[in-house]
Design an enzyme around this catalytic site. Structure first.
Site, short mmCIF file in Angstrom:
data_model
loop_
_atom_site.label_atom_id
_atom_site.label_comp_id
_atom_site.label_asym_id
_atom_site.label_seq_id
_atom_site.Cartn_x
_atom_site.Cartn_y
_atom_site.Cartn_z
CG ASP A 83 19.65 7.14 0.64
OD1 ASP A 83 18.51 7.53 0.90
OD2 ASP A 83 19.96 5.94 0.55
CB SER A 100 -4.91 -10.47 -18.36
OG SER A 100 -5.98 -10.97 -19.14
CG LEU A 101 -3.42 -13.96 -13.82
CD1 LEU A 101 -2.91 -13.84 -12.39
CD2 LEU A 101 -3.24 -15.38 -14.33
CE LYS A 106 -4.33 -9.03 -10.15
NZ LYS A 106 -3.94 -7.63 -10.35
CD GLU A 114 2.81 -6.39 -11.86
OE1 GLU A 114 1.78 -5.70 -11.83
OE2 GLU A 114 2.96 -7.40 -12.60
CE LYS A 151 1.65 -17.13 -11.24
NZ LYS A 151 3.05 -16.70 -11.46
CE LYS A 203 -7.72 -6.76 -8.34
NZ LYS A 203 -8.28 -6.17 -9.56
CB CYS A 212 1.86 32.21 -2.49
SG CYS A 212 2.86 33.50 -1.73
CB CYS A 255 5.78 32.76 0.80
SG CYS A 255 4.43 31.83 1.54
#
Length: 664
Positions: A34, A82-83, A115, A171, A287, A311, A423, A428
């Site tokens: 990274d 939508s489904l 999903k 998505e 589908k 779901k 705080c 600290c």
């Protein structure tokens, strides 16, 4: 480095970054760290800025331009419906029965996909170039968020295809660990944590500044492809294969099933698998695999009749809340934590759950010794939903927040509009490490070589306890540290001393005042000119600055009202840091409150030089043209910004006119 050398190096960096993105996001085989990736991207940014090497499609441009205050609406070429959802076996069998009744004796298969619990978006490519991206909206019309979507590294800006027009559906989502980190950050800032990754993703995509979107950890999966001629790709499976070949990220969890009973086996398998996935799924999508049967099956007003979602059930568990402990965050936020008797939930062992704040505990009347119901919010963050038997007589007393910090015993503070206690003691212990790391970071004092590992060693060896202590370090203190030879110790001490030259705005940002980011720090420095003037400013005086609201002013005042913070400031003064703006920082105010947009190549000034001159004369720069732009400074090969400025009747000036304006 001359321009030709810079051009060659920039091209080398673009290729490296694109290869790294492909390896990380599409192939899951990263070949650089990274840190190395970030360094390459930063170097590319600098080269393109200093040598005017902007190239359409450069990975540096994924941050995009700032759009207008409201997103334009775009109509979808095909509705993004939508489904319908099902929640049990009977409802799924009813769906299968309806499909078979319509198709009769025709043989067909089902494509079964996960999903994803994110935000649906569409992408349009013309001759292989990404030209438009939009939200689902109401299914017919969505918000055009192209610049925001360009910040998502999973989404290719160019694809190698001979297809003239390509529409992708997919998505946008956040991975579980990234979502947790984002919520931890929001929690520290006193912001309301997101309820789940779906909400955080959708909210992020609708932010007005693509640069802010770029900081959100959004990913993308493609799940559908729209073509004018579907004959070459007649099934959902063939379209997914094409998407993968074109370089789009596609889930490997995809199956073609012959029967509804086979689908139930997949559902059972994925219901177990979902707990091991790095991202969240909330069900399974079915589908009809063959495209040619979809028109015959048709649509309702809201959903296709050839697809449905199954779901998964949310998982809950009850367990004993053994105690409530307190965590101190980086910026001092005190977070109550439920310490639980270990319980299995959503595939993991849960021992702790955030209780967010004192008000939340009192609202739910949660006490140690209670049996509580817990649930993973979006299967990620454990939360306490309720108490099982709140009426029992042997309950512990109601929870109350202590007056003093559990880590340093300093008195806790609470801003008027916040539910969180904090705080604000800079010494600290839990805060010390992160404050020092922030102070030394690139955008703050930029102390090269003072990384996380060195900071940890310096603290553990009791060589420093605050960021002011950095300026007391000598080379002999550093040499005994692990992996610190004499040369590297010399380099670090020189970097620490060099940081004293950083301008006032960087110092204001570095000392870690809540809500004071780089832009706010710059505005505070420009308006008050010195650290002493800022320390002595009233909240009312601070709110006279454009970017400063009451919340920021209160936070700044609270910081400087704390005795230990002022002691730190004095130590920094004694060390010789820059407490005043130098005369070279501001030359005049002839451009005060004027907003400029730069486009094209100027004859003698680089874009950075022009931006610096604008700011030194009191003006500001922006990356995009809007009705609030005062001038567009245009050079050779000016692009779409020039056209937009002409449409909005915004004054367009060249370099000579600009230099006349500032008297140079």
């Amino acid at each position: 480095m001359n321009k030709q050398e810079a051009k060659a190096r920039a091209e080398e960096l673009r290729e490296l970054i694109e290869d790294a993105n492909r390896a990380y996001y599409q192939e899951a085989k990263p070949f650089i760290s990274d840190l190395e990736f970030d360094q390459a991207l930063e170097e590319l940014h600098k080269l393109e800025s200093e040598f005017d090497l902007d190239v359409e499609g450069s990975p540096s441009q994924r941050v995009g331009e700032q759009p207008s205050s409201e997103f334009p609406n775009v109509e979808h070429p095909q509705p993004m419906l939508s489904l319908d959802n099902t929640y049990n076996e009977d409802e799924l069998r009813d769906f299968d029965r309806r499909v078979r009744n319509i198709l009769g004796d025709i043989e067909f298969t089902y494509a079964v996909e996960m999903k994803f619990d994110g935000a649906s978006i569409r992408l349009r490519y013309e001759n292989g170039v990404f030209v438009l991206g939009a939200t689902r909206g109401d299914g017919t019309t969505g918000d055009e968020i192209t610049q925001n979507l360009k910040t998502i590294s999973d989404i290719p800006l160019n694809v190698d295809t001979g297809i003239e027009m390509l529409e992708i559906r997919g998505e946008a989502y956040m991975e579980k660990e990234a979502f947790v980190r984002l919520n931890e950050y929001r929690d520290e800032q006193g912001l309301q944590p997101f309820a789940n990754p779906r909400n955080s993703t959708a909210g992020s995509l609708k932010m007005q500044d693509p640069r802010e979107v770029a900081r959100r950890p959004i990913r993308f999966f493609a799940f559908d492809l729209l073509l004018e001629d579907q004959t070459d790709y007649p099934t959902q499976k063939s379209k997914m294969d094409l998407l993968r070949d074109l370089g789009f990220p596609v889930s490997n969890n995809f199956k073609v099933c012959q029967s509804i009973d086979e689908i139930f086996g997949v559902i059972e398998e994925w219901d177990e698998l979902r707990h091991q996935l790095p991202y969240e799924i909330d069900g399974v999508v079915l589908k009809v695999n063959e495209d040619r049967y979809r028109d015959e099956l048709g649509y309702t007003s809201k959903a296709p009749r050839w697809a449905i979602a199954y779901k998964f059930e949310a998982e809950q568990a009850s367990t004993l809340l053994e105690s409530i402990t307190l965590q101190v965050g980086r910026l001092g936020k005190i977070t109550p934590v439920a310490e639980l008797k270990a319980v299995q939930l959503a595939g993991t062992t849960v021992k702790r759950a955030s209780l967010h704040n004192e008000d939340e505990i009192l609202r739910k009347d949660i006490r140690p010794g209670d049996t509580v119901v817990i649930e993973k919010a979006g299967e990620i963050i454990p939360q306490v939903l309720s108490v099982v038997n709140p009426d029992r007589e042997d309950r512990a007393p109601s929870f109350s927040m202590p007056e003093n910090c559990p880590a340093c015993n300093e008195k806790l503070e609470k801003l008027d509009d916040e539910v969180a206690w904090r705080c604000i003691n800079p010494q600290c212990p839990p805060q010390v490490r992160e404050r020092i790391k922030h102070f030394a970071s690139r955008d703050a004092m930029d102390i090269d070589g003072l990384g996380e590992a060195i900071v940890e060693q310096l603290i553990d060896e009791n060589l420093i306890s605050t960021y002011a202590d950095l300026y007391k370090l000598e080379k002999k203190d550093l040499i005994p540290l692990e992996r610190m030879a004499e040369k590297s110790a010399q380099n670090l001490t020189e970097a620490i001393q060099k940081s004293k030259e950083q301008p006032l705005e960087r110092l204001i940002y570095a000392i870690g005042i809540r809500f004071v980011g780089k832009t706010v720090a710059k505005d505070l420095a420009s308006n008050f000119k010195s650290m002493d003037a800022l320390i002595n400013a009233s909240e009312e005086e601070m709110t006279q600055v454009d970017s400063i609201g009451p919340k920021i002013a209160e936070s700044v005042k609270l910081f400087f009202d704390h005795k230990k913070n002022l002691q730190l400031i004095e130590q920094l003064r004694e060390a010789g840091l820059n407490f005043e703006m130098s005369e070279s920082d501001v030359v005049s105010n002839v451009l005060e409150n004027k907003k400029f947009v730069l486009t094209g190549s100027l004859p003698s000034l680089t874009r950075k030089e022009a931006s610096d001159l604008i700011e030194k004369h009191g003006g500001k720069t922006s990356s995009s043209v809007s009705s609030n732009t005062d001038f567009v400074l245009a050079g050779e090969s000016a692009g779409s910004k020039l056209n937009k400025a002409q449409k909005l009747d915004i004054p367009i000036i060249d370099e000579e006119e600009f230099l006349d304006m500032i008297g140079e």
